[in-house]
Design an enzyme around this catalytic site. Sequence first.
Site, PDB file in Angstrom:
ATOM      1  N   LYS A 178      16.670  35.567  62.398  1.00  0.00           N
ATOM      2  CA  LYS A 178      16.869  34.710  61.233  1.00  0.00           C
ATOM      3  C   LYS A 178      18.304  34.244  61.155  1.00  0.00           C
ATOM      4  CE  LYS A 178      13.213  35.945  58.113  1.00  0.00           C
ATOM      5  NZ  LYS A 178      12.796  36.636  56.900  1.00  0.00           N
ATOM      6  N   MET A 209       0.239  34.133  60.894  1.00  0.00           N
ATOM      7  CA  MET A 209       1.201  33.319  60.133  1.00  0.00           C
ATOM      8  C   MET A 209       0.527  32.590  58.970  1.00  0.00           C
ATOM      9  SD  MET A 209       3.201  31.610  63.363  1.00  0.00           S
ATOM     10  CE  MET A 209       1.707  31.042  64.130  1.00  0.00           C
ATOM     11  N   ASP A 223      13.888  39.430  68.308  1.00  0.00           N
ATOM     12  CA  ASP A 223      13.725  38.830  66.982  1.00  0.00           C
ATOM     13  C   ASP A 223      13.059  39.775  66.005  1.00  0.00           C
ATOM     14  OD1 ASP A 223      11.062  38.463  67.753  1.00  0.00           O
ATOM     15  OD2 ASP A 223      11.558  36.490  68.558  1.00  0.00           O
TER      16      ASP A 223
HETATM   17  N1  SAH Z   1       3.297  36.833  69.549  1.00  0.00           N
HETATM   18  C1  SAH Z   1       2.835  37.584  68.402  1.00  0.00           C
HETATM   19  C2  SAH Z   1       2.447  36.690  67.245  1.00  0.00           C
HETATM   20  C3  SAH Z   1       3.575  35.801  66.746  1.00  0.00           C
HETATM   21  S1  SAH Z   1       3.113  34.889  65.319  1.00  0.00           S
HETATM   22  C4  SAH Z   1       1.683  38.468  68.815  1.00  0.00           C
HETATM   23  O1  SAH Z   1       1.121  38.315  69.906  1.00  0.00           O
HETATM   24  O2  SAH Z   1       1.358  39.376  68.054  1.00  0.00           O
HETATM   25  C5  SAH Z   1       3.636  35.969  64.028  1.00  0.00           C
HETATM   26  C6  SAH Z   1       2.440  36.428  63.237  1.00  0.00           C
HETATM   27  O3  SAH Z   1       1.800  37.514  63.881  1.00  0.00           O
HETATM   28  C7  SAH Z   1       2.767  36.944  61.864  1.00  0.00           C
HETATM   29  O4  SAH Z   1       2.915  35.898  60.938  1.00  0.00           O
HETATM   30  C8  SAH Z   1       1.535  37.772  61.561  1.00  0.00           C
HETATM   31  O5  SAH Z   1       0.445  36.952  61.177  1.00  0.00           O
HETATM   32  C9  SAH Z   1       1.215  38.359  62.918  1.00  0.00           C
HETATM   33  N2  SAH Z   1       1.752  39.721  63.088  1.00  0.00           N
HETATM   34  C10 SAH Z   1       2.655  40.121  63.993  1.00  0.00           C
HETATM   35  N3  SAH Z   1       2.887  41.443  63.881  1.00  0.00           N
HETATM   36  C11 SAH Z   1       2.093  41.884  62.880  1.00  0.00           C
HETATM   37  C12 SAH Z   1       1.882  43.151  62.275  1.00  0.00           C
HETATM   38  N4  SAH Z   1       2.514  44.244  62.697  1.00  0.00           N
HETATM   39  N5  SAH Z   1       0.992  43.229  61.249  1.00  0.00           N
HETATM   40  C13 SAH Z   1       0.340  42.133  60.809  1.00  0.00           C
HETATM   41  N6  SAH Z   1       0.501  40.923  61.349  1.00  0.00           N
HETATM   42  C14 SAH Z   1       1.364  40.781  62.372  1.00  0.00           C
END
Ligand code: SAH
Length: 248
Positions: free
Chosen positions: A54, A168, A32
């Site tokens: 998406k 998020m 994704d």
């Molecule tokens: N499973 C993922 C999180 C999924 S929720 C994890 O463990 O990282 C998705 C959210 O993660 C996004 O909305 C954002 O808040 C955060 N996120 C993921 N990658 C990011 C990045 N490279 N920089 C900033 N925020 C990030």
Amino acid sequence: MVYLTGAGPGDMELLTIKALRVVREADVIIYDRLANPDILEEAKDGCEFVYVGKADKHHSLPQEQINEVIYQNALKHENVVRLKGGDPLVFGRGGEEGIYLYKRDIKFEFIPGITSAIAVPEYAGIPVTHRGITVSFRVVTGHESSGKDHSQIPWENYKTDDTIIFLMGLHRLNKIANKLIEIGKPKDYPIAVVSRGTTKDEKTVVGTLENIWEKAKELPTPALIVVGKVVNLREQLSWFEQKIKKQS
Ligand code: SAH
């Protein structure tokens, strides 16, 4: 076999050795938006790729449909990799995918990934814990499904100086900051937003609960929010953004 695999937060080198191995052995990779697409280049010839990020410009494929895509691929292929940003079980819905497969007698394994919740602040020079400043941290969803009358977030518990990381939450940054003021945090309490963390586009904006919305609302996603006194350590620890600035 289905490998529910964490892709790490962005920087390709933050992929685990185990994740890299299953990617190289995969017959199909279902990925994704948040998984770094460079990882796909590691796949063997003939590996299929299925994008479930998406459905159209604004909406992700419904989770139920993603579960079914994984299941259908598991019936066809020996090695299925479901590649997800960060860690599959930190707001990654990997648990739902596992349960869906369990109910259909499909074998699966979880492969943990480096979560953005810790790694992104770390690249921004913000330790989620720091001796003498904070003894714990919380990782919270900033996105509560709309239409709910009551917040499921126990805001009253957030009066302490624990570090709080909201995932998020960029579109609700204003509400989150106001809520924290409402429960009694000082208006000048430190908060940061880190956008596109661990990539060459990483950008961090630091502010206070009162002014962060104005300063950070335009930042591109993905972005996360860090609240806590550890944000101030960034002045000394911001190693990564200094490095990419020098390189550009
Ligand atoms: N499973 C993922 C999180 C999924 S929720 C994890 O463990 O990282 C998705 C959210 O993660 C996004 O909305 C954002 O808040 C955060 N996120 C993921 N990658 C990011 C990045 N490279 N920089 C900033 N925020 C990030």
